[in-house]
Scaffold this motif. Structure first.
Motif, PDB file in Angstrom:
ATOM      1  N   ASP A   1      -2.634  -5.024 -22.643  1.00  0.00           N
ATOM      2  CA  ASP A   1      -3.820  -4.748 -21.836  1.00  0.00           C
ATOM      3  C   ASP A   1      -4.033  -5.840 -20.800  1.00  0.00           C
ATOM      4  O   ASP A   1      -4.390  -5.561 -19.648  1.00  0.00           O
ATOM      5  CB  ASP A   1      -5.056  -4.644 -22.730  1.00  0.00           C
ATOM      6  CG  ASP A   1      -5.041  -3.423 -23.624  1.00  0.00           C
ATOM      7  OD1 ASP A   1      -4.165  -2.552 -23.435  1.00  0.00           O
ATOM      8  OD2 ASP A   1      -5.911  -3.332 -24.516  1.00  0.00           O
TER       9      ASP A   1
ATOM     10  N   GLY B   1      -3.981  -0.402 -19.040  1.00  0.00           N
ATOM     11  CA  GLY B   1      -3.732  -1.064 -20.315  1.00  0.00           C
ATOM     12  C   GLY B   1      -2.342  -0.792 -20.834  1.00  0.00           C
ATOM     13  O   GLY B   1      -1.462  -0.310 -20.110  1.00  0.00           O
TER      14      GLY B   1
ATOM     15  N   THR C   1      -3.262   1.974 -25.275  1.00  0.00           N
ATOM     16  CA  THR C   1      -4.621   1.982 -24.730  1.00  0.00           C
ATOM     17  C   THR C   1      -4.832   3.162 -23.794  1.00  0.00           C
ATOM     18  O   THR C   1      -5.860   3.850 -23.861  1.00  0.00           O
ATOM     19  CB  THR C   1      -4.901   0.662 -23.986  1.00  0.00           C
ATOM     20  OG1 THR C   1      -4.891  -0.411 -24.930  1.00  0.00           O
ATOM     21  CG2 THR C   1      -6.244   0.698 -23.276  1.00  0.00           C
TER      22      THR C   1
ATOM     23  N   GLU D   1      -7.329   6.387 -24.325  1.00  0.00           N
ATOM     24  CA  GLU D   1      -8.373   6.761 -23.380  1.00  0.00           C
ATOM     25  C   GLU D   1      -8.224   8.226 -22.968  1.00  0.00           C
ATOM     26  O   GLU D   1      -9.213   8.961 -22.856  1.00  0.00           O
ATOM     27  CB  GLU D   1      -8.329   5.848 -22.148  1.00  0.00           C
ATOM     28  CG  GLU D   1      -9.469   6.060 -21.162  1.00  0.00           C
ATOM     29  CD  GLU D   1     -10.824   5.611 -21.685  1.00  0.00           C
ATOM     30  OE1 GLU D   1     -11.798   5.721 -20.906  1.00  0.00           O
ATOM     31  OE2 GLU D   1     -10.953   5.189 -22.862  1.00  0.00           O
TER      32      GLU D   1
END
Length: 447
Positions: free
Chosen positions: A281, A367, A371, A375
């Motif tokens: 990230d 990220g 990640t 999302e």
């Protein structure tokens, strides 16, 4: 996550050549003429198809200035481009933008109908009304049609195009060589439309494709834009800033569709995103900051001004309150401009802050692969989107998304591993529309 949704998310690839931001074209891995290089488009469409994307999407607009972003300054016309992709791919959907304000329905019906045949049922039309007032002068008109009238015309326009696509019933051509019967004339139908904006006789000299007719997309975010989407669209591309605004748009559009008697699940909502992916990230965030730093404030002001018909924001002090542009017409990208003004008022932004926030893509998906996948899952399961349109410019970013994010989505059962159909309608779970004349004759027979 405990939430459950039926089906899997859908993915589109926005093939944007050298980019709709100002600095992307400088990427050393990107050909500087990518926006007019058919080999670039074919290569990336095939990569998207190999990754099982549902569609590729070609943006367009009919007006530029010297300060317009690089991709828009020098790009291929969408229908010509998509016809080349149609014979270079076999499964992926092919969606292009074309305005209802500066074209005629017969031309549009013929162009997209032909693409649908060439691609064997993979065509889609992104219906726009054209946001930039300067386009009028490129089409021999002194004044851009008023925003409300543009959307009224668009509704009638799409109805007419669909009517032309229904000119022949599906069994109109027996191709009976022995008895010399090429056409069953009783199954050819003139439209004879006369409305507020359009007068079109028909019939169209083209039969329906394997998917009935092309899939209709729409991208407006004003109140009129949302209503048109609820009325006509099989899918929408409207931009959203964050998860909460995306959920609001999603719920509003689906509610409007339901109120019109439509199945809300028959509209696929695909916000556009530009993921930045790295091993961690922290590394992805560092790359995002570096790229944002490449966009100087003057370019961001130009991008901001595009929503206001390329209004020149460079004339105002940067670090004072956002200028009062209430006297400006909102006859351009009305939904986008109104969203900017709401954000400016809510957070009391200076001009510099507004340009930094709205003068480029908002980066919600930055990220590690995990990640970004998480999302995407959050938006999908949280009913903020039915899928996403992924911007394709940077080759490295696209490779990371295909090779590292998609496998995570597939492992979680969120994205398909193989195509389940051959047409764009099948990819999106849409039924083949009935031919209006065949339905009419069935009602007569039943009586």
């Amino acid at each position: 996550m405990s939430q459950v949704r039926q089906g899997t998310l859908k993915l589109g690839a926005i093939l944007a050549g050298v980019g709709t931001d100002f600095s992307q074209w400088r990427d050393p891995e990107l050909p500087p003429n990518a926006s007019i290089d058919i080999d670039w488009y074919i290569h990336n469409a095939r990569l998207a198809e190999d990754a099982k994307f549902d569609l590729v999407f070609i943006v367009d607009s009919p007006f530029i200035t010297p300060d317009t972003a690089p991709h828009f300054l020098n790009r291929l016309e969408p229908l010509t481009l998509l016809s080349a992709l149609a014979v270079s791919t076999s499964r992926i959907g092919l969606v292009g933008t074309l305005t209802t304000t500066y074209w005629e329905p017969y031309n549009v019906a013929r162009l997209f109908g032909s693409l649908d045949h060439i691609s064997k049922g993979r065509a889609g039309w992104n219906v726009v009304t054209t946001g930039l007032e300067g386009a009028s002068r490129n089409y021999g008109q002194d004044k851009h049609l008023d925003h409300a009238l543009r959307y009224q015309r668009a509704k009638e326009f799409v109805d007419v195009v669909k009517g032309l696509w229904d000119s022949y019933e599906d069994d109109a051509f027996p191709y009976d060589k022995e008895n010399d019967v090429f056409l069953n004339k009783a199954k050819q139908h003139a439209l004879n439309h006369k409305g507020k904006f359009l007068s079109v006789a028909g019939p169209l000299a083209l039969s329906r494709s394997p998917q009935g007719y092309p899939v209709i997309f729409q991208a407006g975010d004003s109140d009129a834009g949302r209503q048109l989407g609820a009325e006509i669209a099989d899918g929408t591309f409207a931009a959203t800033e964050d998860f909460d605004s995306a959920r609001e748009y999603y719920a509003d559009l689906k509610a409007r569709a339901k109120a019109l008697g439509r199945d809300p699940e028959a509209i696929t909502v695909l916000p556009g995103i530009a993921p930045i992916i790295a091993d961690t990230d922290e590394e992805a965030q560092r790359i995002a900051v570096e790229r944002e730093g490449l966009e100087d404030i003057e370019k961001r002001l130009v991008a901001l001004g595009r929503a206001f018909n390329y209004h020149d924001f460079k004339q105002y002090p940067l670090d004072e309150a956002f200028p009062d542009v209430s006297g400006l017409t909102l006859n351009s990208y009305k939904g986008h401009a109104e969203r900017i003004l709401r954000g400016v008022r809510a957070d009391n932004l200076t001009l510099r802050q507004a340009a930094e926030r709205y003068g480029g893509w908002r980066l919600n998906f930055v990220g590690s692969p995990e990640t970004v996948a998480r999302e995407i899952e959050r938006w999908f399961l949280g009913h903020a989107a039915d899928g996403f349109n992924i911007r394709v410019t940077n080759p490295h970013d696209f490779a990371l998304f295909r090779e590292r994010v998609i496998p995570i989505l597939q492992a979680r059962g969120l994205f398909k591993t193989e195509y389940e159909g051959s047409t764009l309608r099948e990819h999106l779970g849409l039924a083949v529309p009935d031919n209006r004349w065949a339905v009419s004759s069935q009602h007569v027979d039943a009586a």
